[in-house]
Structures are given as structure tokens and as C-alpha cells.
Design a protein around this motif. Sequence first.
Motif, PDB file in Angstrom:
ATOM      1  N   GLU A  39       5.528  -2.392  -1.993  1.00  0.00           N
ATOM      2  CA  GLU A  39       6.106  -3.618  -1.422  1.00  0.00           C
ATOM      3  C   GLU A  39       7.211  -3.291  -0.424  1.00  0.00           C
ATOM      4  O   GLU A  39       7.356  -3.976   0.587  1.00  0.00           O
ATOM      5  N   ASN A  40       7.982  -2.242  -0.685  1.00  0.00           N
ATOM      6  CA  ASN A  40       8.991  -1.814   0.289  1.00  0.00           C
ATOM      7  C   ASN A  40       8.335  -1.425   1.614  1.00  0.00           C
ATOM      8  O   ASN A  40       8.842  -1.769   2.683  1.00  0.00           O
ATOM      9  N   ILE A  41       7.231  -0.707   1.546  1.00  0.00           N
ATOM     10  CA  ILE A  41       6.513  -0.303   2.753  1.00  0.00           C
ATOM     11  C   ILE A  41       6.027  -1.537   3.503  1.00  0.00           C
ATOM     12  O   ILE A  41       6.212  -1.653   4.714  1.00  0.00           O
ATOM     13  N   ARG A  42       5.413  -2.466   2.798  1.00  0.00           N
ATOM     14  CA  ARG A  42       4.891  -3.692   3.431  1.00  0.00           C
ATOM     15  C   ARG A  42       6.015  -4.509   4.060  1.00  0.00           C
ATOM     16  O   ARG A  42       5.918  -4.969   5.199  1.00  0.00           O
ATOM     17  N   THR A  43       7.113  -4.665   3.340  1.00  0.00           N
ATOM     18  CA  THR A  43       8.234  -5.452   3.838  1.00  0.00           C
ATOM     19  C   THR A  43       8.813  -4.829   5.108  1.00  0.00           C
ATOM     20  O   THR A  43       9.074  -5.531   6.087  1.00  0.00           O
ATOM     21  N   PRO A  70       0.326  -9.457   1.167  1.00  0.00           N
ATOM     22  CA  PRO A  70       0.383  -8.620  -0.041  1.00  0.00           C
ATOM     23  C   PRO A  70      -1.003  -8.142  -0.479  1.00  0.00           C
ATOM     24  O   PRO A  70      -1.158  -6.987  -0.879  1.00  0.00           O
ATOM     25  N   GLU A  71      -1.990  -9.005  -0.380  1.00  0.00           N
ATOM     26  CA  GLU A  71      -3.347  -8.646  -0.810  1.00  0.00           C
ATOM     27  C   GLU A  71      -3.931  -7.546   0.072  1.00  0.00           C
ATOM     28  O   GLU A  71      -4.493  -6.563  -0.419  1.00  0.00           O
ATOM     29  N   ALA A  72      -3.814  -7.714   1.389  1.00  0.00           N
ATOM     30  CA  ALA A  72      -4.341  -6.711   2.316  1.00  0.00           C
ATOM     31  C   ALA A  72      -3.615  -5.376   2.139  1.00  0.00           C
ATOM     32  O   ALA A  72      -4.230  -4.308   2.184  1.00  0.00           O
ATOM     33  N   HIS A  73      -2.314  -5.448   1.913  1.00  0.00           N
ATOM     34  CA  HIS A  73      -1.538  -4.222   1.753  1.00  0.00           C
ATOM     35  C   HIS A  73      -1.917  -3.492   0.465  1.00  0.00           C
ATOM     36  O   HIS A  73      -2.035  -2.259   0.447  1.00  0.00           O
ATOM     37  N   LYS A  74      -2.123  -4.235  -0.592  1.00  0.00           N
ATOM     38  CA  LYS A  74      -2.536  -3.616  -1.865  1.00  0.00           C
ATOM     39  C   LYS A  74      -3.872  -2.905  -1.686  1.00  0.00           C
ATOM     40  O   LYS A  74      -4.046  -1.771  -2.146  1.00  0.00           O
ATOM     41  N   ASP A  75      -4.808  -3.551  -1.014  1.00  0.00           N
ATOM     42  CA  ASP A  75      -6.111  -2.922  -0.758  1.00  0.00           C
ATOM     43  C   ASP A  75      -5.943  -1.644   0.061  1.00  0.00           C
ATOM     44  O   ASP A  75      -6.550  -0.619  -0.239  1.00  0.00           O
TER      45      ASP A  75
END
Length: 124
Positions: free
Chosen positions: A10-14, A33-38
Motif C-alpha cells: 500500500e505504501n508503494i501504491r500510495t 488497490p485491486e489492480a495494485h494487489k494483482d
Amino acid sequence: VVPNNEIWWENIRTLRNDERVKGGFIHQENITPEAHKDYMTLFGSKYMVALVDGRFAGYVGSIGGDIRVCVDPQFQGKGVGVHLIEAIMERFPNSYAKVKIENEPSKRLFDKCGFKVNILVRTI
């Protein structure tokens, strides 16, 4: 610089979505969040994270040899980016960087790390 794991996703995505840094990337869409988790499920093991006094300061990855790096603005200019590039090059020595012509901070970072311009590509 430590290996990436799920606690940093989440830090990377943010950071990647942060308007202060987003303009430096070729692709500037907002990452859900969904795309990043994938994405992290597939490629997270190819990333590393910088910590300064235990705080997330940035990340680097090498996907197919292409380096993706970003340093939190509050840690920029302190050598974090250099440490990240050195760490990823040690792990993936054949990596390269695609940098937007107008991205002066990234050009300076890669120059400090010994990278040289090889080819200019126009993005539309």
C-alpha cells in the motif's frame, strides 16, 4: 534497502499515485488497490523498499529489465534513490532505465549511478 513484501504494497501504491511524483512516470493513470494487489502478486518479488529510520522512503523494481523507482518527496535529495538503484542493479545487473526527457530528477539520479543515454524514445 530491504526486500519488498506485502506490508509495503500500500505504501508503494500510495507513493506511485502521489501527484508530486506521478508526472515523472510514463504511465500516469491512478492505480486502484485491486489492480495494485494483482500487480504486486505477480511482480512484488522483483521490488525492494527503502526505509529511513524504519519509515517507508521509496521503492525500486526491475520488471523485464526495466527499472521502476520512486522516492517519497520528503526523502528526495538525501541519497535514497542512489541506494535503491545500487541495490536493484546488484540483484538485476542487466537492468536499464526508461526516463522521460523532461524528468530532470530521474536523469540526474541515473547519471549519478553511472547510467548513460543510449536511445531517445518519443512517447505520445
